[in-house]
Enzyme design. Structure first.
Site, PDB file in Angstrom:
ATOM      1  N   TYR A  58       0.815  -1.209   0.000  1.00 55.98           N
ATOM      2  CA  TYR A  58       0.000   0.000   0.000  1.00 55.98           C
ATOM      3  C   TYR A  58       0.852   1.264   0.000  1.00 55.98           C
ATOM      4  O   TYR A  58       0.434   2.300  -0.528  1.00 55.98           O
ATOM      5  CB  TYR A  58      -0.945  -0.005   1.194  1.00 55.98           C
ATOM      6  CG  TYR A  58      -2.180  -0.836   0.955  1.00 55.98           C
ATOM      7  CD1 TYR A  58      -3.226  -0.331   0.187  1.00 55.98           C
ATOM      8  CD2 TYR A  58      -2.293  -2.130   1.461  1.00 55.98           C
ATOM      9  CE1 TYR A  58      -4.358  -1.087  -0.053  1.00 55.98           C
ATOM     10  CE2 TYR A  58      -3.429  -2.891   1.226  1.00 55.98           C
ATOM     11  CZ  TYR A  58      -4.463  -2.362   0.465  1.00 55.98           C
ATOM     12  OH  TYR A  58      -5.581  -3.121   0.205  1.00 55.98           O
ATOM     13  N   ASP A 116      16.596   2.411   7.516  1.00 54.01           N
ATOM     14  CA  ASP A 116      15.718   1.899   8.568  1.00 54.01           C
ATOM     15  C   ASP A 116      14.873   3.043   9.114  1.00 54.01           C
ATOM     16  O   ASP A 116      15.389   3.980   9.731  1.00 54.01           O
ATOM     17  CB  ASP A 116      16.584   1.276   9.665  1.00 54.01           C
ATOM     18  CG  ASP A 116      15.769   0.696  10.814  1.00 54.01           C
ATOM     19  OD1 ASP A 116      14.521   0.774  10.766  1.00 54.01           O
ATOM     20  OD2 ASP A 116      16.390   0.158  11.758  1.00 54.01           O
ATOM     21  N   TYR A 232      -5.455  -2.171   8.962  1.00 54.32           N
ATOM     22  CA  TYR A 232      -6.305  -3.238   8.428  1.00 54.32           C
ATOM     23  C   TYR A 232      -7.134  -3.807   9.579  1.00 54.32           C
ATOM     24  O   TYR A 232      -6.661  -3.898  10.706  1.00 54.32           O
ATOM     25  CB  TYR A 232      -5.452  -4.340   7.784  1.00 54.32           C
ATOM     26  CG  TYR A 232      -6.252  -5.489   7.185  1.00 54.32           C
ATOM     27  CD1 TYR A 232      -7.071  -5.279   6.085  1.00 54.32           C
ATOM     28  CD2 TYR A 232      -6.169  -6.767   7.718  1.00 54.32           C
ATOM     29  CE1 TYR A 232      -7.811  -6.325   5.522  1.00 54.32           C
ATOM     30  CE2 TYR A 232      -6.896  -7.817   7.161  1.00 54.32           C
ATOM     31  CZ  TYR A 232      -7.718  -7.589   6.060  1.00 54.32           C
ATOM     32  OH  TYR A 232      -8.445  -8.625   5.515  1.00 54.32           O
ATOM     33  N   TYR A 242      -5.558 -12.182  13.584  1.00 52.71           N
ATOM     34  CA  TYR A 242      -5.192 -10.826  13.176  1.00 52.71           C
ATOM     35  C   TYR A 242      -5.748  -9.766  14.127  1.00 52.71           C
ATOM     36  O   TYR A 242      -5.068  -9.332  15.044  1.00 52.71           O
ATOM     37  CB  TYR A 242      -5.636 -10.539  11.731  1.00 52.71           C
ATOM     38  CG  TYR A 242      -4.934  -9.315  11.186  1.00 52.71           C
ATOM     39  CD1 TYR A 242      -3.726  -9.437  10.498  1.00 52.71           C
ATOM     40  CD2 TYR A 242      -5.434  -8.036  11.411  1.00 52.71           C
ATOM     41  CE1 TYR A 242      -3.050  -8.314  10.043  1.00 52.71           C
ATOM     42  CE2 TYR A 242      -4.769  -6.909  10.960  1.00 52.71           C
ATOM     43  CZ  TYR A 242      -3.581  -7.051  10.283  1.00 52.71           C
ATOM     44  OH  TYR A 242      -2.908  -5.929   9.845  1.00 52.71           O
ATOM     45  N   THR A 282       0.390  -9.152  -0.084  1.00 62.93           N
ATOM     46  CA  THR A 282       1.637  -8.450   0.172  1.00 62.93           C
ATOM     47  C   THR A 282       2.620  -9.425   0.800  1.00 62.93           C
ATOM     48  O   THR A 282       2.239 -10.497   1.283  1.00 62.93           O
ATOM     49  CB  THR A 282       1.430  -7.258   1.138  1.00 62.93           C
ATOM     50  OG1 THR A 282       1.050  -7.764   2.434  1.00 62.93           O
ATOM     51  CG2 THR A 282       0.351  -6.317   0.619  1.00 62.93           C
TER      52      THR A 282
END
Length: 402
Positions: A58, A116, A232, A242, A282
């Protein structure tokens, strides 16, 4: 530099090499699918964005959509591996090169930093670039999925985990260890309190807030500054692993952080939100038990109606720029996942989930599509690319124009 044949060799969802030409073609195809918006003739300058996580998923879609549709200038930050004598670079390395070339051809001022996002030295490098090239920033998109993070204050390293909380979890999943993906049942042990806390440290909102604080400290926030962290929620079918698990705890922390940041940004008339996106293939999602099966079943139910990250990113920018209504839910979140969580769609996917068995998985789930999408993450299975021709893997990271 030596051209060579590059093949999709690997284990399961993990490939060892990426295809430069395939990655370039993917970016070009995405660029061509975005329609530029009508320019604002009253605008004194182009908006400036910082996109953290600009090379994949995304974050990459938001980068391409923002540049192409609204002519954004800015900085993209990602963490990619360069080519070596033994391996190609990561796919994000090649996608960034292609994105930079298209942005330059379109006359946009973009710099891409490889580093990073959690490191203070990277923050300083990015802030210096923003100050030198633009003097201020209008948008910050935060899209980071990482396995570990070192706390900049304590120096302690934290590792994120993907586990349920409270109780263990049994789920159907796709096993890709053999010649063909197969349905199997797995058991996932629950995460501990420490593992939950560590996952929040890595994937929660702490680093997002540090970026905003750093921008405030350097006086780089322009009036009306907007920042969005991508999130999400997902289906009830994946909730135990999740949204109700360690990752979900981190996402909840991300959303809580948005509320705190909103107070901090009042001084510049700014705002902070999370954007809840829909399911996608992904590199991060393929590591989550059950997600590959769920997304394949979702695709089986929706077919071409399944919305890509690019489609959702175009809508995100339309909302952020005022071309569409912002449309926040009752918790202040932008919702781009209505197509996935529509009750009729979830009913269809649930029926498929409950009916799926080793002998029916090929009929109920679009496994071929999912497998191809995984290969596309590495630049393979892209129409129009000659994979029998040698390709040059030793490509240089893009440098901004003077």
């Amino acid at each position: 530099m030596t051209e060579r044949l590059i093949e999709p060799r690997g284990r399961g969802f993990l490939l060892f090499d990426s295809h430069p030409a395939g990655c370039e073609k993917i970016v070009g195809d995405m660029w061509d699918r975005v329609a530029p918006a009508t320019p604002d003739k009253k605008a004194e300058r182009r908006p400036v964005a910082l996109i953290i996580g600009s090379s994949a998923g995304y974050g990459m879609a938001a980068t391409i959509a923002g540049i192409r549709r609204y002519g954004l200038d800015g900085v993209g930050l990602c963490f990619e591996r360069p080519p070596t004598g033994r391996r190609t670079a990561t796919a994000g390395w090649y996608r960034t090169i292609a994105t930079a070339e298209l942005a330059a051809k379109a006359g946009r001022d973009w710099s891409f930093v490889n580093g990073d996002a959690f490191a203070e030295t990277t923050k300083e490098q990015v802030l210096d670039l923003l100050a030198e090239r633009f003097g201020g920033i209008d948008y910050l998109i935060y899209s980071v999925a990482a396995p570990r993070r070192t706390d900049p204050v304590t120096g302690q390293a934290h590792q994120s985990v993907i586990q349920p909380l409270g109780e263990g979890y049994s789920t159907k999943t796709l096993d890709v260890g053999g010649d063909e993906p197969a349905l199997k049942e797995i058991w996932v042990e629950p995460g501990s309190h420490t593992e939950r806390a560590d996952t929040i440290k890595v994937m929660g909102g702490e680093d997002w807030a540090l970026w905003v604080d750093a921008l405030v400290g350097r006086g780089l926030l322009r009036q009306g500054f907007t920042t969005v962290a991508l999130s999400y929620i997902g289906s009830h079918l994946t909730a135990p692993i999740y949204r109700d698990g360690t990752i979900g705890a981190a996402k909840a922390h991300l959303e809580e952080t948005a509320l705190t940041l909103n107070g901090d940004l009042a001084q510049v008339g700014g705002r902070a939100m999370t954007s809840v996106n829909g399911a996608a293939v992904t590199q991060a999602s393929t590591a989550i038990p059950g997600i590959a099966l769920y997304v394949s079943l979702l695709r089986g139910a929706l077919g071409e109606a399944m919305q890509s990250p690019l489609q959702q990113s175009v809508e995100l920018w339309d909302r952020l720029t005022g071309a569409q209504a912002l449309g926040l839910d009752d918790q202040g979140r932008i919702r781009l996942d209505g197509w996935e969580l529509h009750p009729l769609i979830q009913e269809q996917v649930t029926e498929r989930w409950e009916a799926v068995a080793p002998d029916t998985v090929g009929d109920l789930a679009d496994i071929d599509w999912f497998t191809s999408e995984v290969r596309r993450l590495y630049g393979f299975d892209v129409p129009g690319v000659d994979y029998h021709a040698p390709s040059e893997p030793d490509l240089l990271w893009p440098t901004p124009a003077e």
